[in-house]
Design an enzyme around this catalytic site. Structure first.
Site, PDB file in Angstrom:
ATOM      1  N   GLU A  84      84.583  90.469  40.872  1.00 16.37           N
ATOM      2  CA  GLU A  84      84.996  89.076  41.005  1.00 16.37           C
ATOM      3  C   GLU A  84      83.817  88.167  40.694  1.00 16.37           C
ATOM      4  O   GLU A  84      83.856  86.975  40.977  1.00 16.37           O
ATOM      5  CB  GLU A  84      85.567  88.793  42.388  1.00 16.37           C
ATOM      6  CG  GLU A  84      84.635  89.081  43.546  1.00 16.37           C
ATOM      7  CD  GLU A  84      85.226  88.645  44.872  1.00 16.37           C
ATOM      8  OE1 GLU A  84      85.501  87.456  45.021  1.00 16.37           O
ATOM      9  OE2 GLU A  84      85.414  89.507  45.750  1.00 16.37           O
ATOM     10  N   CYS A 116      87.959  91.213  46.562  1.00 12.59           N
ATOM     11  CA  CYS A 116      87.319  92.508  46.870  1.00 12.59           C
ATOM     12  C   CYS A 116      88.254  93.694  46.700  1.00 12.59           C
ATOM     13  O   CYS A 116      87.838  94.840  46.896  1.00 12.59           O
ATOM     14  CB  CYS A 116      86.783  92.505  48.300  1.00 12.59           C
ATOM     15  SG  CYS A 116      85.602  91.207  48.609  1.00 12.59           S
ATOM     16  N   HIS A 238      87.070  97.721  54.190  1.00 10.75           N
ATOM     17  CA  HIS A 238      86.296  96.749  53.414  1.00 10.75           C
ATOM     18  C   HIS A 238      85.370  96.034  54.398  1.00 10.75           C
ATOM     19  O   HIS A 238      85.803  95.603  55.467  1.00 10.75           O
ATOM     20  CB  HIS A 238      87.229  95.743  52.731  1.00 10.75           C
ATOM     21  CG  HIS A 238      86.483  94.531  52.247  1.00 10.75           C
ATOM     22  ND1 HIS A 238      85.399  94.632  51.393  1.00 10.75           N
ATOM     23  CD2 HIS A 238      86.618  93.197  52.521  1.00 10.75           C
ATOM     24  CE1 HIS A 238      84.919  93.422  51.160  1.00 10.75           C
ATOM     25  NE2 HIS A 238      85.630  92.535  51.840  1.00 10.75           N
TER      26      HIS A 238
HETATM   27  P1  HMG Z   1      79.861  81.529  61.918  1.00  8.84           P
HETATM   28  O1  HMG Z   1      81.045  80.661  62.208  1.00  8.84           O
HETATM   29  O2  HMG Z   1      78.579  80.842  61.632  1.00  8.84           O
HETATM   30  O3  HMG Z   1      79.588  82.578  63.063  1.00  8.84           O
HETATM   31  O4  HMG Z   1      80.163  82.439  60.654  1.00  8.84           O
HETATM   32  P2  HMG Z   1      80.251  82.685  64.529  1.00  8.84           P
HETATM   33  O5  HMG Z   1      79.889  81.486  65.332  1.00  8.84           O
HETATM   34  O6  HMG Z   1      81.716  83.049  64.407  1.00  8.84           O
HETATM   35  O7  HMG Z   1      79.413  83.924  65.072  1.00  8.84           O
HETATM   36  C1  HMG Z   1      79.586  85.196  64.485  1.00  8.84           C
HETATM   37  C2  HMG Z   1      79.514  86.234  65.597  1.00  8.84           C
HETATM   38  O8  HMG Z   1      78.168  86.253  66.120  1.00  8.84           O
HETATM   39  C3  HMG Z   1      80.428  85.940  66.797  1.00  8.84           C
HETATM   40  O9  HMG Z   1      80.894  87.199  67.261  1.00  8.84           O
HETATM   41  C4  HMG Z   1      79.457  85.347  67.831  1.00  8.84           C
HETATM   42  O10 HMG Z   1      79.891  85.511  69.170  1.00  8.84           O
HETATM   43  C5  HMG Z   1      78.213  86.184  67.545  1.00  8.84           C
HETATM   44  P3  HMG Z   1      82.485  87.467  67.444  1.00  8.84           P
HETATM   45  O11 HMG Z   1      82.946  86.520  68.497  1.00  8.84           O
HETATM   46  O12 HMG Z   1      83.130  87.158  66.096  1.00  8.84           O
HETATM   47  O13 HMG Z   1      82.576  88.899  67.780  1.00  8.84           O
HETATM   48  N1  HMG Z   1      76.950  85.583  67.973  1.00  8.84           N
HETATM   49  C6  HMG Z   1      75.948  86.290  68.555  1.00  8.84           C
HETATM   50  N2  HMG Z   1      75.852  87.602  68.895  1.00  8.84           N
HETATM   51  C7  HMG Z   1      74.683  88.028  69.462  1.00  8.84           C
HETATM   52  N3  HMG Z   1      73.638  87.202  69.710  1.00  8.84           N
HETATM   53  C8  HMG Z   1      73.697  85.886  69.387  1.00  8.84           C
HETATM   54  C9  HMG Z   1      74.883  85.391  68.790  1.00  8.84           C
HETATM   55  N4  HMG Z   1      75.276  84.172  68.322  1.00  8.84           N
HETATM   56  C10 HMG Z   1      76.535  84.310  67.834  1.00  8.84           C
HETATM   57  N5  HMG Z   1      72.638  85.089  69.633  1.00  8.84           N
HETATM   58  C11 HMG Z   1      81.629  83.909  59.423  1.00  8.84           C
HETATM   59  C12 HMG Z   1      80.750  83.728  60.656  1.00  8.84           C
HETATM   60  C13 HMG Z   1      81.928  85.390  59.239  1.00  8.84           C
HETATM   61  C14 HMG Z   1      82.921  83.116  59.596  1.00  8.84           C
HETATM   62  C15 HMG Z   1      80.844  83.382  58.172  1.00  8.84           C
HETATM   63  O14 HMG Z   1      79.687  84.147  57.969  1.00  8.84           O
HETATM   64  C16 HMG Z   1      81.676  83.388  56.893  1.00  8.84           C
HETATM   65  O15 HMG Z   1      82.439  82.463  56.623  1.00  8.84           O
HETATM   66  N6  HMG Z   1      81.534  84.460  56.040  1.00  8.84           N
HETATM   67  C17 HMG Z   1      82.263  84.584  54.797  1.00  8.84           C
HETATM   68  C18 HMG Z   1      83.733  84.928  55.001  1.00  8.84           C
HETATM   69  C19 HMG Z   1      83.966  86.369  55.402  1.00  8.84           C
HETATM   70  O16 HMG Z   1      83.119  87.210  55.309  1.00  8.84           O
HETATM   71  N7  HMG Z   1      85.220  86.674  55.831  1.00  8.84           N
HETATM   72  C20 HMG Z   1      85.604  88.014  56.217  1.00  8.84           C
HETATM   73  C21 HMG Z   1      87.084  88.286  56.055  1.00  8.84           C
HETATM   74  S1  HMG Z   1      87.669  87.896  54.400  1.00  8.84           S
HETATM   75  C22 HMG Z   1      87.070  89.222  53.427  1.00  8.84           C
HETATM   76  O17 HMG Z   1      86.672  90.225  53.921  1.00  8.84           O
HETATM   77  C23 HMG Z   1      87.073  89.016  51.952  1.00  8.84           C
HETATM   78  C24 HMG Z   1      85.713  88.723  51.342  1.00  8.84           C
HETATM   79  O18 HMG Z   1      84.935  89.898  51.275  1.00  8.84           O
HETATM   80  C25 HMG Z   1      85.882  88.107  49.953  1.00  8.84           C
HETATM   81  C26 HMG Z   1      86.747  88.834  48.935  1.00  8.84           C
HETATM   82  O19 HMG Z   1      87.783  89.447  49.211  1.00  8.84           O
HETATM   83  O20 HMG Z   1      86.392  88.708  47.760  1.00  8.84           O
HETATM   84  C27 HMG Z   1      84.920  87.696  52.135  1.00  8.84           C
END
Ligand code: HMG
Length: 397
Positions: A84, A116, A238
């Protein structure tokens, strides 16, 4: 309808990644946040960062070269290049790779795209070709560089890697079973319009969409005769970040009302997450890098064991399927080499990473030459007269 008696699957699997590596501590320091948000919260330690003279073609060719070095190219009449992060709107990245790999002219080559997911489409298409003619061997290459905007919440979930696998009859690594479960939903959780070099993402929504697709694909997999949860020994998801696999496996266990506790569930996925934690999101390659990680890091002999796969591509298309690890599979692995490749990446600091990220935008749309940075067997030299130029550095047999 009769089913094919031919056993088909993955005969060999190899990977390549980018030259540079960024420890996510560098990013946490820049954001002035606790690094455990990355190390523990999303389950990522480092991410591979492409050098100026690397792209999906050089990484994909480097992965595929290992397969050709071992098995030769006879019988390969199809190359499916899943990505992609395409480098041209018209010409397949696979044709560039075909040239670098000096494959036969008597070959069909196409690029496949659906976020993906498309490497899994490539696998399924390849299985069909081999089932029709067992003398065919299909080379599938999945290669991606995951890029989000600087200073966005997606930034810690970037990465870069390629895998290549050879799909054959009587495979020595993994026989793929026939039942699959599919789930497609026209949504906007993550996408990249043609005018952008970075993805647009609805982060929290994408997590929910992934988990909903898992439920949908699993449901159809079971309806179509797929194995029960407790007949599957290990699971491979994935992995946009490794914590996503943990969340997914917890959700699947809840759907089937499994009595396994968190540690037992963790044991079913742990080995599949070791490489991805170090590489970051490699989009199409990610689930197959997870498979390689599982096979290379499992101390237990997995011969005869069933592995369940959930492949998800935003937008979205997903598929649940399974395969059985073949006796003698360890002879097909490159454990020392693969660990060394990860260890040998060149560590970079935040400023170097940021400059590399900005470089892509700076050179878009014009002719340019790249600086020689990577030590990989293939180099991206830059663009001249609107044509991408590559160099083969390693003599090929
Ligand atoms: P965010 O909003 O900055 O992070 O981004 P958050 O506030 O949700 O925190 C993440 C986790 O860290 C949470 O854990 C927090 O509690 C924890 P959870 O509640 O989810 O279990 N946390 C801590 N843990 C330990 N010590 C600390 C601490 N602080 C916080 N001090 C987000 C996170 C993944 C949303 C962002 O990185 C993002 O948008 N990423 C890109 C999208 C993505 O990866 N999506 C996944 C599903 S879609 C997919 O897989 C397809 C993809 O690969 C693309 C394709 O298909 O081509 C993306």
């Amino acid at each position: 309808m009769t089913t094919s008696p031919i056993r088909v699957g993955i005969h060999d699997l190899a990977f390549a990644t980018a030259h540079n590596v960024l420890d996510l501590r560098e990013l946490a320091d820049h954001f002035e946040i606790d690094v455990d948000k990355f190390y523990i919260g999303i389950g990522q330690t480092r991410m591979s960062v492409a050098a100026e003279d690397e792209d999906i073609v050089t990484m994909g060719a480097a992965a595929a070269q290992q397969i050709l070095d071992r098995h030769g190219s006879a019988g390969i009449r199809t190359v499916l290049f899943a990505t992609e992060s395409g480098v041209d709107q018209s010409k397949s990245a696979g044709v560039f790779a075909h040239g670098l790999l000096r494959l036969s002219a008597h070959c069909r080559v196409v690029e496949l795209k659906q976020a993906c997911y498309s490497a899994t489409a490539g696998l399924q298409f390849a299985l069909g070709l081999v089932a029709r003619d067992a003398s065919e061997r299909v080379l599938v290459i999945a290669s991606d560089i995951a890029r989000y905007a600087l200073d966005s919440s997606g930034e810690a979930t970037q990465g870069a890697a390629a895998v290549a696998f050879l799909v054959t009859a009587d495979p020595q690594l993994l026989e793929i079973e026939a039942p699959t479960g599919l789930f497609t939903d026209d949504i906007h959780d993550f996408w990249r319009p043609n005018y952008r070099s970075t993805a647009v993402v609805e982060g929290k929504y994408s997590l929910a969409a992934y988990l909903q697709s898992l439920a949908g694909a699993w449901d159809e997999y079971r309806t179509r005769g797929g194995a029960a949860f407790d007949e599957i020994h290990r699971f491979c998801y994935h992995q946009p970040f490794t914590k996503m696999a943990v969340k997914a496996h917890k959700r699947l266990a809840a759907i089937v009302e499994s009595p396994l506790d968190a540690d037992q569930r963790r044991a079913q996925i742990e080995d599949s997450m070791i490489y991805n934690r170090e590489v970051g999101n490699s989009y199409t390659a990610s689930i197959y890098l997870g498979l390689l990680s599982l096979l290379e890091n499992s101390e237990e002999d997995l011969s005869g064991k069933r592995i369940g796969f959930f492949s998800y591509g935003s937008g979205s298309v997903s598929e649940f399927f399974a395969g059985v690890v073949q006796p003698g599979y360890r002879q097909q692995l490159r454990v020392e080499r693969d660990r060394q490749v990860l260890a040998d990446r060149s560590p970079i600091d935040y400023e170097t990473y940021r400059a590399l990220h900005e470089h892509i935008e700076a050179v878009r749309g014009g002719d340019f030459e790249t600086q020689a940075q990577t030590a990989a067997p293939f180099r991206f030299l830059g663009v001249r007269d609107d044509i991408r130029r590559y160099e083969v550095r390693q003599s090929q047999g």
